[in-house]
Design a protein around this motif. Structure first.
Motif, short mmCIF file in Angstrom:
data_model
loop_
_atom_site.label_atom_id
_atom_site.label_comp_id
_atom_site.label_asym_id
_atom_site.label_seq_id
_atom_site.Cartn_x
_atom_site.Cartn_y
_atom_site.Cartn_z
N GLN A 118 -3.75 0.43 0.95
CA GLN A 118 -4.62 0.97 1.78
C GLN A 118 -5.16 2.34 1.16
OE1 GLN A 118 -6.72 -0.63 3.89
NE2 GLN A 118 -7.76 1.20 3.91
N THR A 119 -4.03 3.12 0.97
CA THR A 119 -4.21 4.55 0.34
C THR A 119 -4.64 4.56 -0.94
OG1 THR A 119 -2.13 5.31 1.46
CG2 THR A 119 -2.84 6.48 -0.15
N ILE A 120 -4.49 3.45 -1.75
CA ILE A 120 -4.96 3.06 -3.16
C ILE A 120 -6.41 2.97 -3.14
CG2 ILE A 120 -5.02 1.94 -5.39
CD1 ILE A 120 -1.92 1.60 -5.04
N LYS A 121 -6.80 2.26 -2.09
CA LYS A 121 -8.20 1.98 -1.97
C LYS A 121 -8.98 3.18 -1.30
CE LYS A 121 -8.36 -3.18 -0.84
NZ LYS A 121 -8.38 -4.15 0.09
N GLU A 122 -8.59 3.75 -0.55
CA GLU A 122 -8.95 5.01 -0.19
C GLU A 122 -9.30 6.11 -1.04
OE1 GLU A 122 -6.62 6.19 3.34
OE2 GLU A 122 -7.45 4.47 4.61
N ASP A 123 -8.27 6.24 -1.89
CA ASP A 123 -8.19 6.96 -2.99
C ASP A 123 -9.14 6.91 -4.06
OD1 ASP A 123 -6.31 8.74 -1.77
OD2 ASP A 123 -4.77 8.21 -3.23
#
Length: 184
Positions: free
Chosen positions: A166-171
């Protein structure tokens, strides 16, 4: 041995199944022949060698990706379409039955079928950018920048063994927004 009727589609689909399970590097003449329950020598009617077979499988995967993108981008335009395209290529979708292992694309880009399929992806991105960018040089550069960003992130995401997706997608989405704001 059973008498089998082989064709290019059966061979490439068997190669893609191996690629889905363990990546394109595992696609070989011998492994595909075994999956099809035939002698490896029979495979040489469909591919010159394992590299050629991987190239054909990569091309088919890109063709499948392109068809999927056209289907899922129908009615979308501009930045919305580009963001959706990027997220699909990098992260895939639940209903997507495509190969995510695009790391070998640069190695097989000279294969004629891969080059043709890649040109389709390049053309789609160019087409989506044309509504915002008139200058041909800027359009070419923007297309290349987006392809580099998306394929690079695809490779990065699929080579990581751990991490908060999820963090990778948001970044990635934040970075994509920044790039799109610069070029559009």
């Amino acid at each position: 041995m059973k008498k089998r009727i082989l064709n290019d589609d059966l061979v490439i689909n068997a190669a893609l199944e191996i690629a889905r399970k363990s990546g394109f590097k595992d696609v070989t003449i011998t492994k595909v022949a075994k999956a099809l329950d035939i002698q490896p020598q029979s495979m040489y009617r469909y591919a010159e060698n394992s590299d050629d077979l991987r190239g054909k499988a990569m091309a088919k995967s890109l063709q499948n990706l392109l068809a999927y993108l056209y289907q899922h981008l129908m009615g979308e335009t501009g930045q919305t379409a580009l963001k959706k395209l990027a997220m699909i290529i990098v992260f895939g979708n639940q209903d997507q039955q495509l190969i995510n292992d695009l790391g070998l694309l640069s190695e097989y880009r000279e294969h004629p079928a891969v080059a043709e399929a890649f040109q389709g992806l390049y053309s789609l991105i160019t087409q989506l950018l044309k509504s915002s960018i008139e200058n041909e040089n800027d359009l070419r550069r923007a297309t290349q920048l987006l392809i580099d960003l998306v394929l690079g992130e695809n490779i990065s995401v699929h080579s990581q063994s751990a991490g908060n997706l999820q963090t990778i997608k948001e970044d990635f989405e934040a970075n994509l927004d920044r790039v799109l704001a610069l070029i559009m």
